[in-house]
Motif scaffolding. Sequence first.
Motif, PDB file in Angstrom:
ATOM      1  N   LYS A 151       0.813  -1.224   0.000  1.00 39.12           N
ATOM      2  CA  LYS A 151       0.000   0.000   0.000  1.00 39.12           C
ATOM      3  C   LYS A 151       0.844   1.271   0.000  1.00 39.12           C
ATOM      4  O   LYS A 151       0.329   2.355   0.206  1.00 39.12           O
ATOM      5  N   SER A 152       2.153   1.124  -0.226  1.00 40.98           N
ATOM      6  CA  SER A 152       3.003   2.314  -0.273  1.00 40.98           C
ATOM      7  C   SER A 152       2.871   3.013  -1.619  1.00 40.98           C
ATOM      8  O   SER A 152       2.386   2.449  -2.604  1.00 40.98           O
ATOM      9  N   GLN A 153       3.340   4.245  -1.650  1.00 43.10           N
ATOM     10  CA  GLN A 153       3.258   5.071  -2.862  1.00 43.10           C
ATOM     11  C   GLN A 153       4.003   4.427  -4.019  1.00 43.10           C
ATOM     12  O   GLN A 153       5.086   3.854  -3.850  1.00 43.10           O
ATOM     13  N   LEU A 154       3.411   4.521  -5.207  1.00 47.99           N
ATOM     14  CA  LEU A 154       4.098   4.094  -6.415  1.00 47.99           C
ATOM     15  C   LEU A 154       5.137   5.142  -6.776  1.00 47.99           C
ATOM     16  O   LEU A 154       4.815   6.285  -7.088  1.00 47.99           O
ATOM     17  N   GLU A 155       6.379   4.759  -6.686  1.00 43.36           N
ATOM     18  CA  GLU A 155       7.487   5.652  -7.015  1.00 43.36           C
ATOM     19  C   GLU A 155       8.539   4.800  -7.707  1.00 43.36           C
ATOM     20  O   GLU A 155       8.833   3.682  -7.268  1.00 43.36           O
ATOM     21  N   ALA A 156       9.092   5.283  -8.794  1.00 38.97           N
ATOM     22  CA  ALA A 156      10.053   4.496  -9.564  1.00 38.97           C
ATOM     23  C   ALA A 156      11.271   4.130  -8.728  1.00 38.97           C
ATOM     24  O   ALA A 156      11.740   4.908  -7.896  1.00 38.97           O
ATOM     25  N   ILE A 157      11.776   2.925  -8.965  1.00 40.17           N
ATOM     26  CA  ILE A 157      13.025   2.484  -8.349  1.00 40.17           C
ATOM     27  C   ILE A 157      14.163   2.793  -9.314  1.00 40.17           C
ATOM     28  O   ILE A 157      14.165   2.322 -10.461  1.00 40.17           O
ATOM     29  N   ASP A 158      15.102   3.605  -8.870  1.00 37.30           N
ATOM     30  CA  ASP A 158      16.293   3.897  -9.662  1.00 37.30           C
ATOM     31  C   ASP A 158      17.246   2.720  -9.507  1.00 37.30           C
ATOM     32  O   ASP A 158      17.967   2.609  -8.513  1.00 37.30           O
ATOM     33  N   ALA A 159      17.249   1.838 -10.501  1.00 41.60           N
ATOM     34  CA  ALA A 159      18.039   0.613 -10.397  1.00 41.60           C
ATOM     35  C   ALA A 159      19.530   0.888 -10.349  1.00 41.60           C
ATOM     36  O   ALA A 159      20.288   0.089  -9.788  1.00 41.60           O
ATOM     37  N   THR A 160      19.969   2.007 -10.903  1.00 47.69           N
ATOM     38  CA  THR A 160      21.401   2.299 -10.925  1.00 47.69           C
ATOM     39  C   THR A 160      21.953   2.546  -9.526  1.00 47.69           C
ATOM     40  O   THR A 160      23.169   2.574  -9.343  1.00 47.69           O
TER      41      THR A 160
ATOM     42  N   PHE B 178       4.186 -14.432 -16.158  1.00 49.83           N
ATOM     43  CA  PHE B 178       3.958 -14.138 -14.737  1.00 49.83           C
ATOM     44  C   PHE B 178       3.694 -12.646 -14.538  1.00 49.83           C
ATOM     45  O   PHE B 178       2.779 -12.259 -13.809  1.00 49.83           O
ATOM     46  N   VAL B 179       4.480 -11.809 -15.198  1.00 44.72           N
ATOM     47  CA  VAL B 179       4.290 -10.360 -15.070  1.00 44.72           C
ATOM     48  C   VAL B 179       2.908  -9.965 -15.583  1.00 44.72           C
ATOM     49  O   VAL B 179       2.221  -9.136 -14.968  1.00 44.72           O
ATOM     50  N   ALA B 180       2.473 -10.563 -16.688  1.00 47.15           N
ATOM     51  CA  ALA B 180       1.149 -10.250 -17.241  1.00 47.15           C
ATOM     52  C   ALA B 180       0.045 -10.679 -16.282  1.00 47.15           C
ATOM     53  O   ALA B 180      -0.935  -9.952 -16.071  1.00 47.15           O
ATOM     54  N   PHE B 181       0.188 -11.861 -15.694  1.00 46.20           N
ATOM     55  CA  PHE B 181      -0.806 -12.322 -14.717  1.00 46.20           C
ATOM     56  C   PHE B 181      -0.838 -11.403 -13.496  1.00 46.20           C
ATOM     57  O   PHE B 181      -1.898 -11.098 -12.949  1.00 46.20           O
ATOM     58  N   LEU B 182       0.332 -10.947 -13.093  1.00 50.57           N
ATOM     59  CA  LEU B 182       0.432 -10.051 -11.943  1.00 50.57           C
ATOM     60  C   LEU B 182      -0.288  -8.735 -12.244  1.00 50.57           C
ATOM     61  O   LEU B 182      -1.075  -8.239 -11.418  1.00 50.57           O
ATOM     62  N   ALA B 183      -0.051  -8.205 -13.415  1.00 51.45           N
ATOM     63  CA  ALA B 183      -0.691  -6.945 -13.802  1.00 51.45           C
ATOM     64  C   ALA B 183      -2.206  -7.087 -13.909  1.00 51.45           C
ATOM     65  O   ALA B 183      -2.948  -6.149 -13.616  1.00 51.45           O
ATOM     66  N   ALA B 184      -2.651  -8.276 -14.310  1.00 46.46           N
ATOM     67  CA  ALA B 184      -4.084  -8.529 -14.465  1.00 46.46           C
ATOM     68  C   ALA B 184      -4.762  -8.927 -13.153  1.00 46.46           C
ATOM     69  O   ALA B 184      -5.969  -9.180 -13.147  1.00 46.46           O
ATOM     70  N   LYS B 185      -4.010  -8.993 -12.060  1.00 43.64           N
ATOM     71  CA  LYS B 185      -4.531  -9.383 -10.745  1.00 43.64           C
ATOM     72  C   LYS B 185      -5.160 -10.771 -10.791  1.00 43.64           C
ATOM     73  O   LYS B 185      -6.200 -11.037 -10.164  1.00 43.64           O
ATOM     74  N   GLU B 186      -4.517 -11.683 -11.497  1.00 47.38           N
ATOM     75  CA  GLU B 186      -5.030 -13.040 -11.673  1.00 47.38           C
ATOM     76  C   GLU B 186      -4.917 -13.834 -10.362  1.00 47.38           C
ATOM     77  O   GLU B 186      -3.840 -13.938  -9.784  1.00 47.38           O
ATOM     78  N   ARG B 187      -6.045 -14.417  -9.934  1.00 46.54           N
ATOM     79  CA  ARG B 187      -6.064 -15.176  -8.687  1.00 46.54           C
ATOM     80  C   ARG B 187      -6.156 -16.684  -8.914  1.00 46.54           C
ATOM     81  O   ARG B 187      -6.144 -17.465  -7.955  1.00 46.54           O
TER      82      ARG B 187
ATOM     83  N   THR C 247       1.553  -5.683  -5.858  1.00 38.80           N
ATOM     84  CA  THR C 247       2.773  -5.217  -6.515  1.00 38.80           C
ATOM     85  C   THR C 247       2.417  -4.470  -7.794  1.00 38.80           C
ATOM     86  O   THR C 247       1.596  -4.935  -8.587  1.00 38.80           O
ATOM     87  N   THR C 248       3.039  -3.332  -8.010  1.00 39.25           N
ATOM     88  CA  THR C 248       2.854  -2.604  -9.262  1.00 39.25           C
ATOM     89  C   THR C 248       3.746  -3.226 -10.327  1.00 39.25           C
ATOM     90  O   THR C 248       4.975  -3.124 -10.258  1.00 39.25           O
ATOM     91  N   ALA C 249       3.126  -3.902 -11.288  1.00 39.65           N
ATOM     92  CA  ALA C 249       3.882  -4.574 -12.340  1.00 39.65           C
ATOM     93  C   ALA C 249       4.157  -3.608 -13.485  1.00 39.65           C
ATOM     94  O   ALA C 249       3.253  -2.941 -13.980  1.00 39.65           O
ATOM     95  N   GLY C 250       5.421  -3.533 -13.898  1.00 43.20           N
ATOM     96  CA  GLY C 250       5.753  -2.655 -15.008  1.00 43.20           C
ATOM     97  C   GLY C 250       7.210  -2.245 -14.993  1.00 43.20           C
ATOM     98  O   GLY C 250       8.034  -2.818 -14.271  1.00 43.20           O
ATOM     99  N   ALA C 251       7.526  -1.219 -15.745  1.00 41.31           N
ATOM    100  CA  ALA C 251       8.912  -0.824 -15.968  1.00 41.31           C
ATOM    101  C   ALA C 251       9.539  -0.090 -14.802  1.00 41.31           C
ATOM    102  O   ALA C 251      10.768  -0.003 -14.708  1.00 41.31           O
ATOM    103  N   THR C 252       8.714   0.451 -13.881  1.00 40.26           N
ATOM    104  CA  THR C 252       9.293   1.279 -12.825  1.00 40.26           C
ATOM    105  C   THR C 252       9.489   0.539 -11.507  1.00 40.26           C
ATOM    106  O   THR C 252      10.313   0.941 -10.695  1.00 40.26           O
ATOM    107  N   THR C 253       8.707  -0.518 -11.269  1.00 38.04           N
ATOM    108  CA  THR C 253       8.815  -1.226  -9.994  1.00 38.04           C
ATOM    109  C   THR C 253       9.225  -2.679 -10.213  1.00 38.04           C
ATOM    110  O   THR C 253      10.359  -3.060  -9.962  1.00 38.04           O
TER     111      THR C 253
END
Length: 358
Positions: free
Chosen positions: A67-76, A167-176, A214-220
Amino acid sequence: MPSIELQSRRFTTDRLDTHAFVAGDPQKPALLLIHGNVSSAVFFDQVQAELARDYYVIAPDMRGYGKSQLEAIDATRGMADMSDDFAALLAHPDLGLAADAKVHVVGWSVGGNVALQLALDHGTRVASLTLLNPGSPKGFGGTKDVAGTPCYPDFGGSGGGTANPDFVAFLAAKERGSDAPVTPRNVMVNFYWKPGLALEPAREEAYLSAMLDTTAGATTYPGDVVDSPNWPGVAPGVTGMNNALSPKYLDQAGFAALGAGGPPVLWIRGADDQIVSDRSMFDFGTLGELGAVPGWPGAEVFPSQPMVAQTRAVFDAYQAAGGRYREVVFEDCGHGPHIEKQDAFLAELRTFLREQGA
């Protein structure tokens, strides 16, 4: 004795709006519980309630998780975004900690890497480290030996492209559901702990919901994906958790140099862990050898990453420099010792904390 109630709270710092479960008396020794990848603080629910009888227990969600704020992770920065987030959280006046208070940190999986980074960057706040199946200090994927030598100069085989796209697609789709091998539910019951563990249905559903937060995508999670000319065709990008775990950006071997000035370490791992091991089922070296990913160039070029051996080498060097660590292995246990072997975990942790005067 009734369980201590967990309070769901939010703390806004100059870095992040962080959600955390808080329990116990702020006047007692403080524990910080840091969850793993594709999970949240919910995975600490039962142990947090038990520990709160004797400690002030704080279990936050990482940025973009729970439930924390969506904020990009700077991987570098490797794990530094998360360690800085939690240092800011510990300084929040509403949390009730003294400005110079040290906390005992418990980190699970990638949470163990965050815990190590907290000790490296904010050591004045860390009293001890308890690491549960932590990721290797040499990062995840793309290294071939105990020293962490990369398989390729571009660190191919690590980063955002290591996550299964289905797996990432299922995660984004909230597949149970469980109709495909890599739905979040199937990944959880087959890899987050040793297969066969029977949880109460409501608890399993709560943990699944925590994964799906989990926010699935390019930033998290997993982060951006970069092509590579080297097998298996992916290299680390610059945002997201799996890129932050790449050995291109994450090298915590410097923890050994803390020596006598560093915190005591309790390293707990499950003997049957399939995620963090010397033959991880999430590592391209293992998957290539098994034929699950075609075109494997062979063990001389891309072997399984010796994750446990790399961790032990860093801790042995830490001990040789005056630091203290103890390794505890739970037999018949996978990636989640605090869930699979809850009573044994609590006993080991309490003994360790008493040794530190907590």
